[in-house]
Motif scaffolding. Structure first.
Motif, PDB file in Angstrom:
ATOM      1  N   ASN A   9       0.845  -1.183   0.000  1.00  0.00           N
ATOM      2  CA  ASN A   9       0.000   0.000   0.000  1.00  0.00           C
ATOM      3  C   ASN A   9       0.886   1.240   0.000  1.00  0.00           C
ATOM      4  O   ASN A   9       1.726   1.397   0.872  1.00  0.00           O
ATOM      5  N   ILE A  10       0.702   2.116  -0.988  1.00  0.00           N
ATOM      6  CA  ILE A  10       1.502   3.342  -1.097  1.00  0.00           C
ATOM      7  C   ILE A  10       0.567   4.513  -1.382  1.00  0.00           C
ATOM      8  O   ILE A  10      -0.317   4.420  -2.218  1.00  0.00           O
ATOM      9  N   THR A  11       0.767   5.604  -0.656  1.00  0.00           N
ATOM     10  CA  THR A  11       0.006   6.832  -0.878  1.00  0.00           C
ATOM     11  C   THR A  11       0.984   7.968  -1.101  1.00  0.00           C
ATOM     12  O   THR A  11       1.972   8.086  -0.386  1.00  0.00           O
ATOM     13  N   ARG A  12       0.709   8.795  -2.092  1.00  0.00           N
ATOM     14  CA  ARG A  12       1.576   9.930  -2.416  1.00  0.00           C
ATOM     15  C   ARG A  12       0.758  11.211  -2.318  1.00  0.00           C
ATOM     16  O   ARG A  12      -0.320  11.312  -2.889  1.00  0.00           O
ATOM     17  N   ILE A  13       1.295  12.202  -1.596  1.00  0.00           N
ATOM     18  CA  ILE A  13       0.613  13.480  -1.422  1.00  0.00           C
ATOM     19  C   ILE A  13       1.581  14.610  -1.766  1.00  0.00           C
ATOM     20  O   ILE A  13       2.674  14.688  -1.209  1.00  0.00           O
ATOM     21  N   SER A  14       1.162  15.487  -2.669  1.00  0.00           N
ATOM     22  CA  SER A  14       1.968  16.639  -3.049  1.00  0.00           C
ATOM     23  C   SER A  14       1.672  17.801  -2.119  1.00  0.00           C
ATOM     24  O   SER A  14       0.519  18.057  -1.793  1.00  0.00           O
ATOM     25  N   LEU A  15       2.702  18.500  -1.704  1.00  0.00           N
ATOM     26  CA  LEU A  15       2.499  19.681  -0.875  1.00  0.00           C
ATOM     27  C   LEU A  15       2.040  20.871  -1.711  1.00  0.00           C
ATOM     28  O   LEU A  15       1.642  21.890  -1.165  1.00  0.00           O
TER      29      LEU A  15
ATOM     30  N   ILE B  31      -0.904  17.166   7.172  1.00  0.00           N
ATOM     31  CA  ILE B  31      -1.145  15.875   6.533  1.00  0.00           C
ATOM     32  C   ILE B  31      -1.149  14.810   7.611  1.00  0.00           C
ATOM     33  O   ILE B  31      -0.206  14.713   8.402  1.00  0.00           O
ATOM     34  N   GLN B  32      -2.219  14.037   7.646  1.00  0.00           N
ATOM     35  CA  GLN B  32      -2.339  12.956   8.620  1.00  0.00           C
ATOM     36  C   GLN B  32      -1.553  11.747   8.126  1.00  0.00           C
ATOM     37  O   GLN B  32      -1.757  11.293   7.003  1.00  0.00           O
ATOM     38  N   ILE B  33      -0.664  11.236   8.955  1.00  0.00           N
ATOM     39  CA  ILE B  33       0.088  10.028   8.607  1.00  0.00           C
ATOM     40  C   ILE B  33      -0.859   8.843   8.759  1.00  0.00           C
ATOM     41  O   ILE B  33      -1.459   8.664   9.823  1.00  0.00           O
ATOM     42  N   PRO B  34      -1.020   8.031   7.708  1.00  0.00           N
ATOM     43  CA  PRO B  34      -1.920   6.876   7.813  1.00  0.00           C
ATOM     44  C   PRO B  34      -1.474   5.916   8.916  1.00  0.00           C
ATOM     45  O   PRO B  34      -0.275   5.740   9.156  1.00  0.00           O
ATOM     46  N   ALA B  35      -2.432   5.293   9.581  1.00  0.00           N
ATOM     47  CA  ALA B  35      -2.132   4.364  10.674  1.00  0.00           C
ATOM     48  C   ALA B  35      -1.307   3.175  10.191  1.00  0.00           C
ATOM     49  O   ALA B  35      -0.509   2.617  10.944  1.00  0.00           O
ATOM     50  N   TRP B  36      -1.458   2.794   8.933  1.00  0.00           N
ATOM     51  CA  TRP B  36      -0.758   1.634   8.396  1.00  0.00           C
ATOM     52  C   TRP B  36       0.676   1.953   7.951  1.00  0.00           C
ATOM     53  O   TRP B  36       1.438   1.059   7.621  1.00  0.00           O
ATOM     54  N   ALA B  37       1.062   3.219   7.933  1.00  0.00           N
ATOM     55  CA  ALA B  37       2.378   3.627   7.419  1.00  0.00           C
ATOM     56  C   ALA B  37       3.515   3.126   8.301  1.00  0.00           C
ATOM     57  O   ALA B  37       3.484   3.247   9.515  1.00  0.00           O
TER      58      ALA B  37
ATOM     59  N   THR C 193       6.838   3.361   6.555  1.00  0.00           N
ATOM     60  CA  THR C 193       7.911   4.139   5.942  1.00  0.00           C
ATOM     61  C   THR C 193       7.341   5.445   5.409  1.00  0.00           C
ATOM     62  O   THR C 193       6.279   5.469   4.799  1.00  0.00           O
ATOM     63  N   ILE C 194       8.071   6.532   5.656  1.00  0.00           N
ATOM     64  CA  ILE C 194       7.720   7.837   5.113  1.00  0.00           C
ATOM     65  C   ILE C 194       8.894   8.278   4.250  1.00  0.00           C
ATOM     66  O   ILE C 194      10.032   8.330   4.717  1.00  0.00           O
ATOM     67  N   VAL C 195       8.594   8.560   2.974  1.00  0.00           N
ATOM     68  CA  VAL C 195       9.628   9.009   2.050  1.00  0.00           C
ATOM     69  C   VAL C 195       9.318  10.448   1.676  1.00  0.00           C
ATOM     70  O   VAL C 195       8.245  10.751   1.162  1.00  0.00           O
ATOM     71  N   ILE C 196      10.253  11.317   1.962  1.00  0.00           N
ATOM     72  CA  ILE C 196      10.109  12.745   1.690  1.00  0.00           C
ATOM     73  C   ILE C 196      10.931  13.087   0.454  1.00  0.00           C
ATOM     74  O   ILE C 196      12.121  12.777   0.393  1.00  0.00           O
ATOM     75  N   HIS C 197      10.261  13.693  -0.541  1.00  0.00           N
ATOM     76  CA  HIS C 197      10.917  14.092  -1.782  1.00  0.00           C
ATOM     77  C   HIS C 197      10.829  15.609  -1.907  1.00  0.00           C
ATOM     78  O   HIS C 197       9.753  16.184  -1.739  1.00  0.00           O
ATOM     79  N   ALA C 198      11.937  16.227  -2.221  1.00  0.00           N
ATOM     80  CA  ALA C 198      11.943  17.677  -2.420  1.00  0.00           C
ATOM     81  C   ALA C 198      12.902  18.029  -3.551  1.00  0.00           C
ATOM     82  O   ALA C 198      14.065  17.641  -3.527  1.00  0.00           O
ATOM     83  N   ASP C 199      12.376  18.719  -4.532  1.00  0.00           N
ATOM     84  CA  ASP C 199      13.188  19.319  -5.586  1.00  0.00           C
ATOM     85  C   ASP C 199      13.040  20.820  -5.400  1.00  0.00           C
ATOM     86  O   ASP C 199      11.925  21.327  -5.248  1.00  0.00           O
ATOM     87  N   THR C 200      14.158  21.526  -5.412  1.00  0.00           N
ATOM     88  CA  THR C 200      14.113  22.972  -5.230  1.00  0.00           C
ATOM     89  C   THR C 200      15.024  23.659  -6.241  1.00  0.00           C
ATOM     90  O   THR C 200      16.031  23.095  -6.657  1.00  0.00           O
ATOM     91  N   THR C 201      14.629  24.861  -6.608  1.00  0.00           N
ATOM     92  CA  THR C 201      15.437  25.647  -7.542  1.00  0.00           C
ATOM     93  C   THR C 201      16.616  26.310  -6.837  1.00  0.00           C
ATOM     94  O   THR C 201      17.548  26.769  -7.484  1.00  0.00           O
ATOM     95  N   ALA C 202      16.589  26.323  -5.528  1.00  0.00           N
ATOM     96  CA  ALA C 202      17.649  26.983  -4.745  1.00  0.00           C
ATOM     97  C   ALA C 202      18.958  26.189  -4.822  1.00  0.00           C
ATOM     98  O   ALA C 202      18.946  24.969  -4.932  1.00  0.00           O
ATOM     99  N   PRO C 203      20.081  26.894  -4.744  1.00  0.00           N
ATOM    100  CA  PRO C 203      21.360  26.189  -4.640  1.00  0.00           C
ATOM    101  C   PRO C 203      21.487  25.548  -3.262  1.00  0.00           C
ATOM    102  O   PRO C 203      20.796  25.939  -2.322  1.00  0.00           O
TER     103      PRO C 203
ATOM    104  N   VAL D 125       5.280  13.787  -0.350  1.00  0.00           N
ATOM    105  CA  VAL D 125       5.574  12.771   0.649  1.00  0.00           C
ATOM    106  C   VAL D 125       4.869  11.490   0.237  1.00  0.00           C
ATOM    107  O   VAL D 125       3.776  11.524  -0.335  1.00  0.00           O
ATOM    108  N   GLU D 126       5.521  10.366   0.471  1.00  0.00           N
ATOM    109  CA  GLU D 126       4.938   9.060   0.182  1.00  0.00           C
ATOM    110  C   GLU D 126       4.932   8.227   1.457  1.00  0.00           C
ATOM    111  O   GLU D 126       5.880   8.285   2.239  1.00  0.00           O
ATOM    112  N   PHE D 127       3.869   7.475   1.630  1.00  0.00           N
ATOM    113  CA  PHE D 127       3.740   6.572   2.767  1.00  0.00           C
ATOM    114  C   PHE D 127       3.674   5.148   2.229  1.00  0.00           C
ATOM    115  O   PHE D 127       2.982   4.900   1.246  1.00  0.00           O
TER     116      PHE D 127
END
Length: 90
Positions: free
Chosen positions: A2-8, A15-21, A23-33, A77-79
């Motif tokens: 089971n995987i859920t993906r939520i865009s900020l 964002i409520q973390i699902p009870a079944w989660a 692993t939490i995977v945080i993805h961030a792409d930024t234009t900043a150096p 973020v992905e759970f």
């Protein structure tokens, strides 16, 4: 698996973390150096949005994927309901 993906981009609320989660995977792409300050800002954004505290951090496997100097910014973020290692991609 089971995987859920939520865009900020689509939510500014907590964002409520699902009870079944497990692993939490945080993805961030930024234009900043790259900078330590920007990295800490990204961590704080996700931790605040997810309501993660020092106590709750021990309940989950956390993975971070942060990329700097990207053409676009994207934060999501992905759970997952199982423990994932670094080689697993969604």
């Amino acid at each position: 698996m089971n995987i859920t993906r939520i865009s900020l981009k689509h939510t500014t609320e907590s964002i409520q973390i699902p009870a079944w989660a497990k692993t939490i995977v945080i993805h961030a792409d930024t234009t900043a150096p790259y900078s330590e300050k920007k990295l800490q800002q990204i961590y704080c954004l996700f931790f605040k949005t997810l309501g993660i505290t020092d106590e709750s951090r021990t309940k989950y496997t956390l993975r971070f994927h942060v990329r700097f100097d990207r053409p676009d910014s994207d934060y999501y973020v992905e759970f997952a309901d199982m423990i994932l290692n670094d080689r697993v991609r969604f």
